[in-house]
Design a protein around this motif. Sequence first.
Motif, mmCIF file in Angstrom:
data_model
loop_
_atom_site.group_PDB
_atom_site.id
_atom_site.type_symbol
_atom_site.label_atom_id
_atom_site.label_comp_id
_atom_site.label_asym_id
_atom_site.label_seq_id
_atom_site.Cartn_x
_atom_site.Cartn_y
_atom_site.Cartn_z
ATOM 1 N N ARG A 99 -5.516 13.969 2.252
ATOM 2 C CA ARG A 99 -4.065 13.874 2.423
ATOM 3 C C ARG A 99 -3.702 13.324 3.801
ATOM 4 N N ARG A 103 -1.663 9.901 4.458
ATOM 5 C CA ARG A 103 -0.414 9.856 5.224
ATOM 6 C C ARG A 103 -0.525 9.001 6.485
ATOM 7 N N LEU A 104 -1.653 9.045 7.165
ATOM 8 C CA LEU A 104 -1.772 8.353 8.444
ATOM 9 C C LEU A 104 -2.264 6.916 8.342
ATOM 10 N N GLN A 107 -0.442 4.996 3.654
ATOM 11 C CA GLN A 107 1.005 4.808 3.489
ATOM 12 C C GLN A 107 1.614 3.881 4.536
#
Length: 167
Positions: A99, A103-104, A107
């Motif tokens: 995750r 996210r880092l 995305q």
Amino acid sequence: MTLSLQFFTLLLMTLSGVLVGAIIEGTRFITDNFPRRSLIFKYRIALEILVWIFLGIGTFYLLFNVRDGIWRIYDPLAQIVGILLYEQFFQPVFRLAGRIFLRLVVQPIWFILGLIVTILRKIMHFILVIIGVLLKPFRFLYQKIWHLALQKKPNLRYNKKYTKKLK
């Protein structure tokens, strides 16, 4: 073969089992999140079988480098223990790392690519609007000429006196 080499191989096979568990779960997670009509979703079982095959080849390559390809009965058992260890203890850690990576890294890359595509579309739309405004007078002239060219018989009776009457 020394006892320390066997112990090292046992630990290595257990760690490779943990890694195999993480890769298989990641493959399932990624393929299940594709749209239902995509090819990857339709052939996800074949893709998982290919991943299993490549992981098996990788395991034998690892054994070949460590012990010159000598296979012992505790090697697959150590991998199974590694997969079970992953399921019991390391799964939350790998999911959290996944995750965070999503996210880092993933995305922001998708956001930047979407922003670039949107900017390019807006620029192309602006260029097409300018070309349309510049060509509008010529379009009117073209439509009038096209309309005259499509008539069946041009109406060229200027002097009604000398033309024969059509019945």
